[in-house]
Write an enzyme that holds these catalytic residues in place. Structure first.
Site, PDB file in Angstrom:
ATOM      1  N   HIS A 288     -38.309  56.784  49.833  1.00  0.00           N
ATOM      2  CA  HIS A 288     -38.951  55.902  50.800  1.00  0.00           C
ATOM      3  C   HIS A 288     -38.589  54.435  50.582  1.00  0.00           C
ATOM      4  CE1 HIS A 288     -41.102  59.221  52.469  1.00  0.00           C
ATOM      5  NE2 HIS A 288     -41.735  59.478  51.344  1.00  0.00           N
ATOM      6  N   HIS A 366     -29.796   9.303  77.061  1.00  0.00           N
ATOM      7  CA  HIS A 366     -29.743  10.144  75.863  1.00  0.00           C
ATOM      8  C   HIS A 366     -28.331  10.151  75.302  1.00  0.00           C
ATOM      9  CE1 HIS A 366     -30.356  13.873  73.379  1.00  0.00           C
ATOM     10  NE2 HIS A 366     -31.512  13.261  73.190  1.00  0.00           N
TER      11      HIS A 366
END
Length: 463
Positions: A288, A366
């Protein structure tokens, strides 16, 4: 060939006891909607919490694959998940009124039979399947356990087990196609070695087992004290060892039943990847822990590849919505309308586009010497694209406004420059409820991911 998702036609219940808790439990398997996946529901707890059956919620792998979310646990999930995955079911809700599903006979056969009894139906949504193109592997340096996944035309598994004991020896098992799971793998029962059983008994950790749901390999002499404990826990008047080295009252279904059960566990544990995949798994000494660690690695690879997978569209074809149709739905107007076309729209996904030109208003201020599209406007553009998705659910979208509620995991990967074409892909994380849209959004340009975010917005009627 693209296949549709599947769920079961109606609900069905099974009852038994949990292997490690010994508690009586009723498990009800229920249909689930598209894109739901696998999930457990603890109906014995307040609020009936849901634990998604994905590898993200694996907390430990002692004596099974155990899940936990917000302190709520589901133990030993692998046997029922193996049955669900092998029958190619994509969406299911698994209700239990105890911490773990019933162990039944220690295999998956009762779960397979129950699911087949109610029947499986196709749903109106395509199934996502990851096609393995390169070898993926994980090896545990301490135990030497290793899982390799390689390309194949279909889902296949081969397991090889060697526990270094004479009684079990080396065993192999193979699954050439999922359709063989019922006949070749589903009936393989869980097993333990006597020394493990003694430890579990000493720590009061096995209460639901009996000689009909766990094969016990006797790898050492049984002491009188252990014999008495076994007789008590298994409710037997006598305990003996069969010539093949297992405790009595149980007959092996196959000589390599242990390897077949390990294969069953691999299928159940890898179901936690959360996406169906096509490839051949070779598991050497699987368990597992290594199974779930590999599942985490595979899930991460799939997520990364999906995130970077640029939607492909012929931009010369007429769009699903042009700018005029978009303005009839969205309340935004230039210069703050940041999408030009809608290329795809379904109940759960929308794909849009924006041509980034040098005459955009935001380039004036910008970084005018080195113009770059502001990141916040990229997020706004993704949100507007998602707005089309949520507004398409009401008959009069012109009477609604969309408002941001939350944004998470916002990341910017590449600069967006004048001349770029942005493709936005927004997909629901959860179904739309009460006008609230929770979605995963991506923005692409030049065949690269440039931005991503999880966005939540709500539509509200105009005053």
């Amino acid at each position: 060939m693209i296949q549709n998702q599947r769920t079961i036609k109606s609900e069905i219940s099974l009852s038994g006891v949990g292997l490690h808790t010994g508690r009586k439990v009723t498990m009800t398997l229920k249909p689930a909607p598209v894109n739901h996946g696998y999930a457990f529901v603890r109906i014995d707890l307040e609020g009936q919490p849901i634990i998604p059956a994905t590898v993200n919620y694996v907390v430990n792998t002692q004596r099974g694959t155990n899940l936990e979310k917000n302190g709520v646990v589901v133990n030993t999930s692998e046997h029922v998940l193996a049955a669900v995955y092998a029958l190619e079911i994509d969406n299911i809700l698994i209700e239990i009124d105890a911490p773990e599903p019933p162990i039944m006979d220690g295999s998956s056969q009762f779960f397979v039979e129950a699911l087949e009894k109610v029947g499986i139906e196709e749903q109106d949504a395509p199934r996502e399947e990851y096609i393995v193109k390169d070898i993926i592997s994980y090896k545990d340096p301490e135990s030497g356990s290793e899982i390799i996944l390689m390309p194949s035309d279909e889902y296949q598994v081969t397991t090889m087990v060697d526990f270094g004991t004479k009684i079990l020896g080396t065993q192999n098992a193979s699954l050439d196609t999922l359709s063989d799971f019922k006949e070749e793998i589903a009936e393989a029962r869980t097993f333990s070695f006597l020394h493990e059983i003694e430890m579990l008994l000493d720590n009061d950790l096995i209460k639901g087992g009996d000689l009909n749901n766990a094969i016990v390999y006797v790898d050492k002499d049984i002491s009188e004290t252990t014999t008495e404990k076994l007789k008590k826990i298994f409710n037997k008047e006598s305990i003996s060892v069969k010539p093949n080295g297992i405790l009595d009252n149980l007959t092996l279904r196959w000589a390599n039943e242990a390897a077949r059960h390990k294969l069953l566990d691999v299928v159940g544990d890898l179901a936690l990847v959360g996406t169906r995949f096509r490839g051949k798994i070779i598991a050497n000494k699987p368990g597992h822990m290594v199974n779930t660690l590999f599942a985490k690695k595979l899930a991460k690879i799939i997520k990364t590849e999906n995130r970077n997978k640029v939607p492909q569209f012929d931009l010369n074809e007429p769009p699903l919505m042009d700018i005029h149709k978009i303005m009839s739905i969205l309340p935004h107007r230039p210069p703050f309308l940041l999408i030009d076309r809608i290329l795809e729209l379904t109940d759960s996904k929308v794909v849009g586009m924006k041509n980034v030109t040098m005459n955009e208003d935001f380039f004036v201020g910008h970084f005018p010497g080195a113009p770059v599209m502001p990141g916040v406007l990229q997020v706004e553009a993704m949100a507007q694209c998602g707005g089309i998705l949520v507004l398409s659910t009401v008959p009069d979208p012109e009477n609604y406004l969309t408002y941001f509620m939350k944004m998470d995991n916002v990341k910017f990967k590449q600069k967006v420059l004048p001349g770029d074409t942005l493709i936005f892909s927004c997909e629901l994380i959860t179904p739309i409820r009460r006008g609230i849209c929770h979605m995963q959004a991506y923005a692409y340009s030049n065949n690269k991911l440039v931005a991503e975010a999880q966005l939540m917005a709500q539509i509200a009627k105009k005053n």
